[in-house]
Design a protein around this motif. Structure first.
Motif, PDB file in Angstrom:
ATOM      1  N   ALA A 161      20.443  22.755  -3.749  1.00  0.00           N
ATOM      2  CA  ALA A 161      20.641  21.696  -2.754  1.00  0.00           C
ATOM      3  C   ALA A 161      19.399  21.541  -1.890  1.00  0.00           C
ATOM      4  CB  ALA A 161      21.855  22.002  -1.882  1.00  0.00           C
ATOM      5  N   ASP A 162      19.321  20.403  -1.201  1.00  0.00           N
ATOM      6  CA  ASP A 162      18.181  20.132  -0.321  1.00  0.00           C
ATOM      7  C   ASP A 162      18.355  20.740   1.059  1.00  0.00           C
ATOM      8  OD1 ASP A 162      16.832  18.366  -2.219  1.00  0.00           O
ATOM      9  OD2 ASP A 162      18.435  16.935  -1.772  1.00  0.00           O
ATOM     10  N   GLU A 163      19.585  20.693   1.566  1.00  0.00           N
ATOM     11  CA  GLU A 163      19.846  21.110   2.937  1.00  0.00           C
ATOM     12  C   GLU A 163      21.085  21.996   2.990  1.00  0.00           C
ATOM     13  OE1 GLU A 163      17.940  20.200   5.459  1.00  0.00           O
ATOM     14  OE2 GLU A 163      16.767  18.564   4.607  1.00  0.00           O
ATOM     15  N   ALA A 164      21.197  22.767   4.062  1.00  0.00           N
ATOM     16  CA  ALA A 164      22.389  23.572   4.321  1.00  0.00           C
ATOM     17  C   ALA A 164      23.237  22.903   5.391  1.00  0.00           C
ATOM     18  CB  ALA A 164      21.999  24.980   4.771  1.00  0.00           C
ATOM     19  N   LEU A 165      24.531  23.185   5.353  1.00  0.00           N
ATOM     20  CA  LEU A 165      25.450  22.736   6.399  1.00  0.00           C
ATOM     21  C   LEU A 165      26.289  23.935   6.817  1.00  0.00           C
ATOM     22  CD1 LEU A 165      26.717  20.523   8.144  1.00  0.00           C
ATOM     23  CD2 LEU A 165      28.309  20.045   6.270  1.00  0.00           C
ATOM     24  N   PHE A 166      26.142  24.341   8.082  1.00  0.00           N
ATOM     25  CA  PHE A 166      26.860  25.504   8.580  1.00  0.00           C
ATOM     26  C   PHE A 166      28.334  25.191   8.821  1.00  0.00           C
ATOM     27  CE2 PHE A 166      22.638  27.011  10.387  1.00  0.00           C
ATOM     28  CZ  PHE A 166      22.520  28.067   9.494  1.00  0.00           C
ATOM     29  N   LEU A 167      29.169  26.201   8.526  1.00  0.00           N
ATOM     30  CA  LEU A 167      30.595  26.143   8.813  1.00  0.00           C
ATOM     31  C   LEU A 167      30.967  27.327   9.693  1.00  0.00           C
ATOM     32  CD1 LEU A 167      31.892  25.628   5.154  1.00  0.00           C
ATOM     33  CD2 LEU A 167      31.377  23.819   6.807  1.00  0.00           C
ATOM     34  N   SER A 168      32.017  27.165  10.491  1.00  0.00           N
ATOM     35  CA  SER A 168      32.580  28.318  11.180  1.00  0.00           C
ATOM     36  C   SER A 168      33.306  29.184  10.150  1.00  0.00           C
ATOM     37  CB  SER A 168      33.556  27.860  12.265  1.00  0.00           C
ATOM     38  OG  SER A 168      34.738  27.327  11.664  1.00  0.00           O
ATOM     39  N   VAL A 169      33.694  30.399  10.531  1.00  0.00           N
ATOM     40  CA  VAL A 169      34.382  31.254   9.566  1.00  0.00           C
ATOM     41  C   VAL A 169      35.714  30.660   9.141  1.00  0.00           C
ATOM     42  CG1 VAL A 169      33.255  33.377  10.329  1.00  0.00           C
ATOM     43  CG2 VAL A 169      35.390  32.655  11.411  1.00  0.00           C
ATOM     44  N   GLU A 170      36.271  29.750   9.976  1.00  0.00           N
ATOM     45  CA  GLU A 170      37.527  29.090   9.599  1.00  0.00           C
ATOM     46  C   GLU A 170      37.306  27.905   8.675  1.00  0.00           C
ATOM     47  OE1 GLU A 170      37.751  30.379  14.008  1.00  0.00           O
ATOM     48  OE2 GLU A 170      36.375  29.239  12.732  1.00  0.00           O
TER      49      GLU A 170
END
Length: 293
Positions: A180-189
């Protein structure tokens, strides 16, 4: 000076409350090896885009710089001084369609003379024109914090823009390993947060959505500009909780940055998603030509 390769550096320093601004060659400038900005990333910064010599959201960036400084128990930057230094540094650079201006403020070094340093670095911006048209693919990944972490553990400095970007860069490299080109952060939920260097905005029908900054994310200046402009596009801006599982059903997703502007997302975790080329064009036209400092 070749504006493609060379840069302008303005250095600010203050020992007794009196600030001094001087220009120096960015390739030969020096910092003490004990400076906390270097040894610990214990400093704050902003990156401001200039298009055709015009700053984008300059006041919002300086306001956020002050907010970051407060969160790190640092003295707030003097707004007028830094505005003058930024504009003077840009004026030193040859005219160029898109410039990137990085502003850094450090804290006094313990045991030294109490000097506070800062600098304004001006260079030609990276070319994002292709990505604004073709879009980017993203990989979602946990940031390892709950959506309540910002309020429960304020010492994590979530929402402050510091030089401690090793985690952000590691996430970007992980996204590349996943193709992928970019990351997208998620919370642990599993709730959507932000990218390592960008905000995320989604369209669902006539609603324009982004995560609430209270979840522990940086309040994006470009995202704020898009939300202010949204009603003129027939869209209702909303701060909401968005779970990862909702992303594939969105009508469009964008990653927003001061220099990159609005990058349409065409693939999430290997699955193609809808894009909105017309809205992408309208957003980028506004961000490129319509917004003010």
């Amino acid at each position: 000076m070749n504006s493609l390769t060379d840069a302008v550096l303005a250095v600010l320093s203050s020992t007794d409350g009196e600030w001094v601004v001087r220009f120096t060659d960015s390739r030969s400038a020096a910092l003490p090896v004990t400076d906390l900005a270097v040894t610990r990333g214990d400093a704050v910064f902003e990156t401001i885009a200039f298009f055709d010599g015009r700053p984008q959201a300059l006041e919002k960036h300086l306001k956020r710089l002050a907010s970051s400084a407060r969160k790190l128990d640092m003295a707030e930057p003097e707004r007028d001084l830094w505005t003058s230094a930024i504009l003077a540094a840009v004026a030193e650079h040859p005219p160029w369609p898109e410039l990137s201006v990085k502003v850094v403020l450090t804290r006094p070094q313990a045991g030294e003379d109490g000097t506070v340093y800062g600098w304004v670095h001006v260079e030609a911006a990276a070319d994002h024109s292709k990505r604004r048209n073709t879009g980017v693919s993203i990989a979602t990944m946990s940031r390892g914090v709950t959506r309540a972490a910002a309020s429960e553990a304020p010492w994590l400095l979530m929402g402050a823009k510091t030089l401690s970007y090793a985690l952000n860069m590691a996430a970007t490299r992980e996204a590349h390993r996943r193709g992928a080109d970019e990351a997208l952060f998620l919370s642990v939920e599993g709730f959507v947060m932000e990218g390592p260097i960008s905000s995320v905005v989604m369209r669902r029908g006539n609603d324009l959505l982004t995560p609430d900054p209270g979840i522990g994310i940086l309040e994006g200046t470009t995202q704020q500009d898009v939300f202010a402009h949204a009603p003129s596009l027939g869209l209702k801006p909303l701060y909401v909780e968005i779970h990862k599982d909702e992303l594939p059903a969105m009508d469009a997703v964008w990653m927003l940055g001061s220099g990159s502007l609005a990058l349409p997302v065409y693939r999430i975790d290997g699955t193609d998603v809808s894009t909105d080329p017309e809205m992408t064009g309208r957003l980028n036209h506004h961000l490129r030509f319509g917004r003010r400092a």
